[in-house]
Design a protein around this motif. Structure first.
Motif, PDB file in Angstrom:
ATOM      1  N   ASP A  44      66.214  69.378  76.534  1.00 17.86           N
ATOM      2  CA  ASP A  44      66.089  67.365  76.676  1.00 17.86           C
ATOM      3  C   ASP A  44      65.683  66.694  75.899  1.00 17.86           C
ATOM      4  O   ASP A  44      64.410  66.794  75.800  1.00 17.86           O
ATOM      5  N   PHE A  45      66.450  66.363  74.767  1.00 20.04           N
ATOM      6  CA  PHE A  45      65.543  65.424  73.708  1.00 20.04           C
ATOM      7  C   PHE A  45      66.444  64.215  74.677  1.00 20.04           C
ATOM      8  O   PHE A  45      66.027  62.836  73.851  1.00 20.04           O
ATOM      9  N   SER A  46      67.074  63.681  75.967  1.00 22.33           N
ATOM     10  CA  SER A  46      67.491  62.636  76.616  1.00 22.33           C
ATOM     11  C   SER A  46      66.402  61.464  75.958  1.00 22.33           C
ATOM     12  O   SER A  46      65.201  61.198  76.466  1.00 22.33           O
ATOM     13  N   GLY A  47      66.770  60.147  75.262  1.00 27.55           N
ATOM     14  CA  GLY A  47      66.044  58.612  75.052  1.00 27.55           C
ATOM     15  C   GLY A  47      64.698  59.149  74.497  1.00 27.55           C
ATOM     16  O   GLY A  47      63.681  57.989  74.255  1.00 27.55           O
ATOM     17  N   GLN A  48      64.569  60.226  73.409  1.00 25.31           N
ATOM     18  CA  GLN A  48      62.860  61.194  72.833  1.00 25.31           C
ATOM     19  C   GLN A  48      63.346  59.307  71.390  1.00 25.31           C
ATOM     20  O   GLN A  48      64.569  59.340  71.036  1.00 25.31           O
ATOM     21  N   MET A  49      62.199  59.330  70.791  1.00 28.11           N
ATOM     22  CA  MET A  49      62.714  58.992  68.874  1.00 28.11           C
ATOM     23  C   MET A  49      61.822  59.954  68.771  1.00 28.11           C
ATOM     24  O   MET A  49      61.159  60.743  68.322  1.00 28.11           O
ATOM     25  N   ASN A  64      70.468  67.985  74.945  1.00 27.62           N
ATOM     26  CA  ASN A  64      70.710  66.232  75.327  1.00 27.62           C
ATOM     27  C   ASN A  64      70.231  65.816  74.850  1.00 27.62           C
ATOM     28  O   ASN A  64      69.009  65.418  74.677  1.00 27.62           O
ATOM     29  N   PHE A  65      71.092  65.133  73.947  1.00 29.46           N
ATOM     30  CA  PHE A  65      70.732  63.799  72.807  1.00 29.46           C
ATOM     31  C   PHE A  65      71.279  62.173  73.306  1.00 29.46           C
ATOM     32  O   PHE A  65      70.050  61.581  72.819  1.00 29.46           O
ATOM     33  N   SER A  66      71.231  61.958  74.127  1.00 26.87           N
ATOM     34  CA  SER A  66      71.644  60.962  74.594  1.00 26.87           C
ATOM     35  C   SER A  66      70.748  59.957  74.741  1.00 26.87           C
ATOM     36  O   SER A  66      69.335  60.090  74.919  1.00 26.87           O
ATOM     37  N   ASN A  67      71.153  58.950  74.519  1.00 25.71           N
ATOM     38  CA  ASN A  67      70.093  57.702  73.959  1.00 25.71           C
ATOM     39  C   ASN A  67      68.829  58.211  73.201  1.00 25.71           C
ATOM     40  O   ASN A  67      68.394  56.722  73.257  1.00 25.71           O
ATOM     41  N   ALA A  68      69.266  59.079  72.484  1.00 24.56           N
ATOM     42  CA  ALA A  68      68.040  59.126  71.528  1.00 24.56           C
ATOM     43  C   ALA A  68      67.759  58.320  69.902  1.00 24.56           C
ATOM     44  O   ALA A  68      68.996  57.641  69.382  1.00 24.56           O
ATOM     45  N   ASP A  69      66.829  58.257  69.816  1.00 23.17           N
ATOM     46  CA  ASP A  69      66.394  57.555  68.692  1.00 23.17           C
ATOM     47  C   ASP A  69      66.467  58.426  67.140  1.00 23.17           C
ATOM     48  O   ASP A  69      65.887  59.249  66.999  1.00 23.17           O
ATOM     49  N   ASN A  84      75.428  66.681  74.215  1.00 28.22           N
ATOM     50  CA  ASN A  84      75.571  64.791  74.437  1.00 28.22           C
ATOM     51  C   ASN A  84      74.599  63.787  73.973  1.00 28.22           C
ATOM     52  O   ASN A  84      73.287  64.015  73.795  1.00 28.22           O
ATOM     53  N   LEU A  85      75.161  63.621  73.297  1.00 26.24           N
ATOM     54  CA  LEU A  85      74.706  62.389  72.112  1.00 26.24           C
ATOM     55  C   LEU A  85      75.253  61.493  72.788  1.00 26.24           C
ATOM     56  O   LEU A  85      75.448  60.424  72.200  1.00 26.24           O
ATOM     57  N   HIS A  86      75.241  60.848  73.944  1.00 23.90           N
ATOM     58  CA  HIS A  86      76.210  59.616  74.330  1.00 23.90           C
ATOM     59  C   HIS A  86      75.061  58.490  73.973  1.00 23.90           C
ATOM     60  O   HIS A  86      74.100  58.666  74.372  1.00 23.90           O
ATOM     61  N   GLY A  87      75.282  57.239  73.040  1.00 22.80           N
ATOM     62  CA  GLY A  87      74.424  56.426  73.025  1.00 22.80           C
ATOM     63  C   GLY A  87      73.823  56.155  71.698  1.00 22.80           C
ATOM     64  O   GLY A  87      72.674  55.619  71.737  1.00 22.80           O
TER      65      GLY A  87
END
Length: 165
Positions: A44-49, A64-69, A84-87
């Motif tokens: 889970d890398f979601s939301g991470q920079m 999960n890379f959702s909303n990641a930069d 998951n690369l959503h957003g």
């Protein structure tokens, strides 16, 4: 003569005591992370920079890379089945030879991204922004058959960003 020696001593002391610009920058710009050749299934890398992070030759199935930069990230020759690369923001990323089988790229930004020889079988690209991405013609043709939506961050339609007719 003593004045010159004193001046030289003070200059040397100043150079060694004061932080150098490169060292001062390092606290603001951490070196890029490297996950090359890694097994990253279900991470889970979601939301991470993760700017300029390297994921070459990595297995990222169900990751999960959702909303990641991920601007400037390198993901060459990786597998991202059902990822998951959503957003996620993948602007200026190097994503060549990646398998996006059944991946969620909805609302992702892939502007100015290199996507040569990548595959998108069953991927959800609703609202994805591919503006100025470098892709194979066959990829563009395939993606245009399923392109729809408008990216919520850039306001660009997926069809327009792919140059679909």
């Amino acid at each position: 003569m003593k004045l010159r020696q004193l001046a030289a001593f003070l200059l040397a002391l100043t150079i060694f005591i004061l932080p150098r610009p490169a060292l001062a920058q390092s606290k603001y710009y951490a070196p890029p992370l490297s996950f090359s050749n890694a097994e990253l299934t279900r991470r889970d890398f979601s939301g991470q920079m993760l700017r300029a992070a390297e994921f070459s030759n990595a297995n990222m199935d169900l990751t999960n890379f959702s909303n990641a930069d991920l601007r400037g990230a390198i993901m060459s020759a990786s597998v991202m089945t059902q990822a998951n690369l959503h957003g996620a923001d993948l602007t200026n990323a190097m994503i060549d030879q990646v398998k996006f089988t059944k991946a969620d790229l909805s609302d992702a930004i892939l502007a100015e991204t290199i996507l040569l020889r990548s595959t998108f079988e069953g991927a959800d690209i609703t609202g994805a922004d591919f503006t100025d991405a470098i892709m194979d013609g066959s990829q563009v043709k395939y993606l245009c058959t399923k392109a729809s939506g408008i990216n919520s961050q850039t306001g660009i339609s997926t069809r327009d960003s792919l140059g679909c007719h």
